[in-house]
Scaffold this active site. Structure first.
Site, PDB file in Angstrom:
ATOM      1  N   ASP A   1       0.962  -1.194   0.013  1.00 55.52           N
ATOM      2  CA  ASP A   1       0.065   0.092  -0.078  1.00 55.52           C
ATOM      3  C   ASP A   1       0.903   1.094   0.029  1.00 55.52           C
ATOM      4  O   ASP A   1       1.893   1.306   0.487  1.00 55.52           O
ATOM      5  CB  ASP A   1      -0.827   0.096   1.291  1.00 55.52           C
ATOM      6  CG  ASP A   1      -1.997  -1.220   1.193  1.00 55.52           C
ATOM      7  OD1 ASP A   1      -2.168  -1.701   0.147  1.00 55.52           O
ATOM      8  OD2 ASP A   1      -2.260  -1.489   2.306  1.00 55.52           O
TER       9      ASP A   1
HETATM   10  N1  URA Z   1      -1.507  -5.987   3.977  1.00 55.64           N
HETATM   11  C1  URA Z   1      -1.906  -4.768   3.699  1.00 55.64           C
HETATM   12  O1  URA Z   1      -2.631  -4.332   4.407  1.00 55.64           O
HETATM   13  N2  URA Z   1      -1.082  -3.792   3.148  1.00 55.64           N
HETATM   14  C2  URA Z   1       0.139  -3.939   2.449  1.00 55.64           C
HETATM   15  O2  URA Z   1       0.545  -3.053   2.104  1.00 55.64           O
HETATM   16  C3  URA Z   1       0.460  -5.270   2.570  1.00 55.64           C
HETATM   17  C4  URA Z   1      -0.027  -6.349   3.083  1.00 55.64           C
END
Ligand code: URA
Length: 241
Positions: A107
């Site tokens: 993310d």
């Molecule tokens: N899980 C998440 O919620 N975000 C990420 O970036 C990776 C795994």
């Protein structure tokens, strides 16, 4: 098996210049193969066995590049975005000639280990849902993380869209109003870690990926820094216990 390619293509793929620049460089005698000056940019060269010299320096051939980035907050794991900075903005021009792309996504606000490569087959294998390559995250959680959560994650939890997660290993490092944990998951659903904690009424307030397969984030890399992986480390991405 010999791997023959045009000398201008080989050198331009390695970042020595555009095809038209390489035509000029060849004309000007900057390129030698096995000790002989090559004026014709169309000459076929065996990248594995022939010795290429460019402007007096030996050229090391490689087809693929494998990079480990310590991704900072604020960057999108993509090769293009209309609005936000992308992880490729953190990569030097010499490495961008290989056209690396991120293997999977973190993310925008997630930090930590992100592998970038131009090896599509490796990326495909690592991301294949059948492979179950484990990924370990460190997170800070708003709320007290409990033994119940460990049990729930070990069994699998139901996400907001009804998806049942595979068993995941939760380790509590600190259980408090802001808890600290490590979580290993074996799949990669969208926002998976955040949604797993939502399913037990808790909120992830900081997330960092620590490892992928047996490959661990090099803690000497500052946020935003990257380095090439060793051959050994490339193999470790797909390994698990
Ligand atoms: N899980 C998440 O919620 N975000 C990420 O970036 C990776 C795994």
């Amino acid at each position: 098996m010999s791997k023959k390619q045009r000398i201008d293509k080989i050198l331009s793929n390695l970042g020595y210049g555009s095809r038209s620049e390489l035509k000029k460089f060849c004309k000007n005698g900057l390129v030698k193969v096995n000790g002989k000056v090559i004026n014709n940019p169309g000459v076929q060269v065996d990248v594995e066995n022939d010795e290429i010299i460019f402007d007096g320096e030996k050229v090391t051939y490689k087809e693929f590049i494998y990079l480990m980035l310590n991704k900072p907050d604020g960057y999108i794991s993509a090769t293009f975005d209309k609005r936000d900075p992308i992880v490729l903005d953190l990569i030097d021009k010499e490495d961008l000639v290989f056209e690396p792309f991120p293997v999977g996504r973190l993310d925008k606000d997630t930090e930590g280990l992100l592998v970038l490569t131009n090896d599509g087959q490796l990326a495909h294998r690592v991301l294949s849902p059948k492979k179950h390559v484990p990924k370990t995250y460190y997170a800070k959680i708003e709320g007290i993380v409990t033994e119940e959560d460990i049990k729930a994650f070990a069994k699998g939890v139901t996400l907001d869209d009804g998806y049942e997660t595979m068993p995941a290993e939760l380790i509590i490092l600190k259980s408090d109003e802001i808890s600290e944990i490590e979580l290993t998951i074996h799949e990669g659903k969208f926002h998976q870690v955040k949604r797993m904690f939502e399913s037990v009424d808790k909120k992830v307030i900081y997330l960092k990926r620590l490892s992928m397969g047996k490959l661990k984030l090099d803690e000497n890399l500052e946020l935003g820094e990257y380095r090439e992986l060793t051959d050994e480390e490339v193999k470790m991405i797909e390994e698990r216990d």
